[in-house]
Design an enzyme around this catalytic site. Structure first.
Site, short mmCIF file in Angstrom:
data_model
loop_
_atom_site.label_atom_id
_atom_site.label_comp_id
_atom_site.label_asym_id
_atom_site.label_seq_id
_atom_site.Cartn_x
_atom_site.Cartn_y
_atom_site.Cartn_z
CG HIS A 96 8.79 -7.12 13.43
ND1 HIS A 96 8.42 -5.93 12.82
CD2 HIS A 96 9.08 -6.80 14.73
CE1 HIS A 96 8.47 -4.94 13.71
NE2 HIS A 96 8.88 -5.44 14.86
CB SER B 237 10.16 -2.57 15.93
OG SER B 237 8.85 -2.91 16.30
CG ASP C 64 6.80 -6.70 9.99
OD1 ASP C 64 6.19 -7.16 10.97
OD2 ASP C 64 7.76 -5.92 10.10
#
Length: 272
Positions: free
Chosen positions: A252, A95, A223
């Site tokens: 995610h 991320s 995601d």
């Protein structure tokens, strides 16, 4: 747990397991070294050395008021790598941690780095600008900030199922969801907002274009936090020599829901 002091006197905690070729894990926004518990044992058993750091404001590290810009965070990473004199490193960023990895390469070079992996990354650039028409308006960034200032636990809880894409059949126990939410809330509230803004406004395109080492990009097609069409697929276009793999049911949090597949892809990448 070992620690070290940075150039601006912030004490950062890190973990170091195994021997062999080093893999340095850079955690997501609001998450700490603990997020990698489904990767580290497997990779250590495969003969790799795994190093994990709690960035400032996260986990067991100090909570200073400053230093949450991407340059400073990349410099923190550089200090750890230099402290341990790591060579032939594989950098793995999840991320917003991908911003730190890309900026590390841009600011500190590739001499110590053999390859990099971006997992569910926020790269290349989230903010809507004239030269980034695919981006997200600035107002959306501040809506998130306002919501967290009102009720930060609720903001994370409302997104828990989507984080794991459970609507696609990904099985995650209530206990594991609760653990992940508590890990997210363990970050300092100040750091939560400061790092979010830094990642949102960070233009990683120049950093990505400079990368010459092998690159692996892993992203989930489901995601909701960093949609693949805005992030992973665009990053792959900016790094044409990268290997891009998209998990059809990945959200995610696919480092948990798709841990076996992700671990196998990482091992194949490092060996290659």
């Amino acid at each position: 747990m070992p620690t070290f002091d940075t150039r601006d006197h912030v004490r950062l905690a890190y973990e170091d397991y195994g021997t062999g070729s080093p893999i340095v894990f850079v955690a997501s926004w609001v998450l700490s070294a603990d997020m990698w518990e489904y990767q580290v044992p497997h990779l250590v058993e495969q003969g790799y050395r795994c190093i994990l750091m709690d960035r400032r404001g996260h986990g067991r590290s100090d909570r200073p008021a400053a230093g949450y810009d991407i340059d400073s965070l990349a410099d923190d990473l550089a200090e750890l790598i230099a402290l341990l004199d790591l060579r032939d490193v594989t950098l793995v960023g999840h991320s917003a941690g991908g911003n730190e990895v890309a900026r590390y390469l841009s600011r500190h070079g590739e001499d110590r780095v053999a390859r990099v992996a971006f997992i569910s990354s926020t790269l290349p650039y989230l903010e809507l600008t004239d030269d980034n028409p695919e981006g997200v308006p600035e107002a959306a960034c501040e809506v998130l900030v306002d919501a967290m200032r009102v009720d930060r636990p609720k903001w994370f809880a409302d997104r828990a199922q989507g984080f794991f894409a459970t609507h696609l059949g990904n099985t995650v126990s209530p206990a594991l969801i609760d653990l992940t939410m508590r890990q997210c809330l363990s970050a300092a509230p100040w750091a939560t907002i400061a790092f979010w803004r830094a990642a949102f406004h960070n233009d990683g395109r120049p950093d990505l274009r400079r990368i010459t080492v092998p690159v692996l990009i892993l992203h989930g097609a489901a995601d909701q936090s960093t949609p693949a069409e805005l992030t992973g697929r665009r990053t792959a276009k900016l790094v044409p020599h990268a290997v891009y793999k998209e998990y059809p049911t990945g959200g995610h949090g696919m480092y948990i829901t798709h841990a076996a597949q992700l671990n196998a892809d990482l091992v194949e990448f490092v060996k290659g």
